[in-house]
Design an enzyme around this catalytic site. Structure first.
Site, PDB file in Angstrom:
ATOM      1  CB  VAL A  48      -0.918   0.026   1.239  1.00  0.00           C
ATOM      2  CG1 VAL A  48      -1.663   1.359   1.342  1.00  0.00           C
ATOM      3  CG2 VAL A  48      -1.931  -1.121   1.180  1.00  0.00           C
ATOM      4  CE  LYS A  49       1.951   5.908  -4.628  1.00  0.00           C
ATOM      5  NZ  LYS A  49       2.662   6.591  -5.753  1.00  0.00           N
TER       6      LYS A  49
END
Ligand code: R5P
Length: 264
Positions: free
Chosen positions: A173-174
């Protein structure tokens, strides 16, 4: 996790440190020739030796990165709007086929989900389809969260968006750094990297990267704070020292100044 997925994940997140420095240069897909990326090829090529991963669009990759380059690619595979579309910014869908991603020998693919926005359902279902083929072919999906305006980028929102992305099958996840960021990390079962966001003073960017890593992020996926810096090559090397050598922001700033002086 199948061998192929493990191998790609190990090319994205360096086994020797468990960390990663991704260089994000995909901005043109909705921002056009944004400041610092007017000449994409000549901007990114000098920075590649210091990045673990490059995050381009497929057009940026094919037109501006020599195929002989040895760097893992995190390919932007969602798009659909531009910065001119204020009301529906980032109403995105899948815009790269699995065949083209495989043809480009990617290490991973990046898809934006817009939790809390009018078109959240489209983006969530779109990413879910990409997760389906990503898992089928051993290609990890990086979920890009919280890009856009008025999202209230606090720990509550970022925890929601990051956890949803992980539950939907994203392998990485960014998101963005925020106060109480450890709450975001601790409620997300997959690795988190932070985007840099808009250009800020270099010390602030270093402090943000350091604080995010201290709170449990496994790295950064930084663009504007590198390619819009006074000396991008010095900046990426200094951020890299924070990510992989546990430099403090102060130590990284000293390195930055030293590298700037050498290049003058
Ligand atoms: C924006 O959607 C792009 O995906 C960028 O990759 C992301 O925002 C990271 O770049 P920056 O550090 O410039 O925010």
């Amino acid at each position: 996790m199948d061998w192929g997925m493990k191998n790609r994940m190990s090319r994205i997140i360096r086994p020797e440190t468990g960390k990663t420095l991704m260089l994000a240069v995909d901005h043109g897909y909705f921002m056009g020739p944004t400041s610092g990326l007017e000449d994409l090829e000549n901007t990114l090529l000098p920075l590649l030796p210091y990045a673990d991963v490059l995050m381009p669009t497929r057009g940026g990759l094919r037109n501006c990165v020599p195929a002989e380059t040895d760097i893992p690619i995190m390919l932007r595979v969602s798009s659909g709007t531009s910065i001119l579309n204020e009301t529906h910014l980032l109403h995105e869908g899948q815009s790269v086929s699995v065949e083209d991603a495989i043809r480009l020998n990617v290490a991973g693919v990046a898809f934006s989900i817009l939790v809390g926005q009018p078109y959240e359902r489209d983006t969530i279902l779109g990413m879910s389809q990409v997760v389906d083929w990503g898992e089928r072919y051993g290609i990890p999906v990086l979920a890009v969260t919280a890009v856009g305006k008025g999202l209230g980028k606090d720990a509550r929102y970022l925890s929601l968006a990051s956890r949803m992305a992980a539950e939907l099958g994203a392998r990485i996840v960014k998101t963005y750094y925020c106060e109480d960021f450890e709450k975001v990390v601790n409620s997300c079962p997959v690795p988190i990297v932070i985007a840099g966001g808009k250009k800020m003073p270099e010390m602030d960017a270093m402090q943000m990267a350091y604080d995010a890593l201290q709170a449990g992020a496994i790295g950064v996926d930084m663009g504007r704070n590198i390619f819009q810096a006074e000396n991008p090559a010095a900046m990426i090397q200094s951020v890299r020292a924070i990510v992989h050598q546990n430099y403090t922001p102060q130590e990284a700033m000293e390195l930055l100044e030293s590298l700037k002086n050498k290049s003058e």
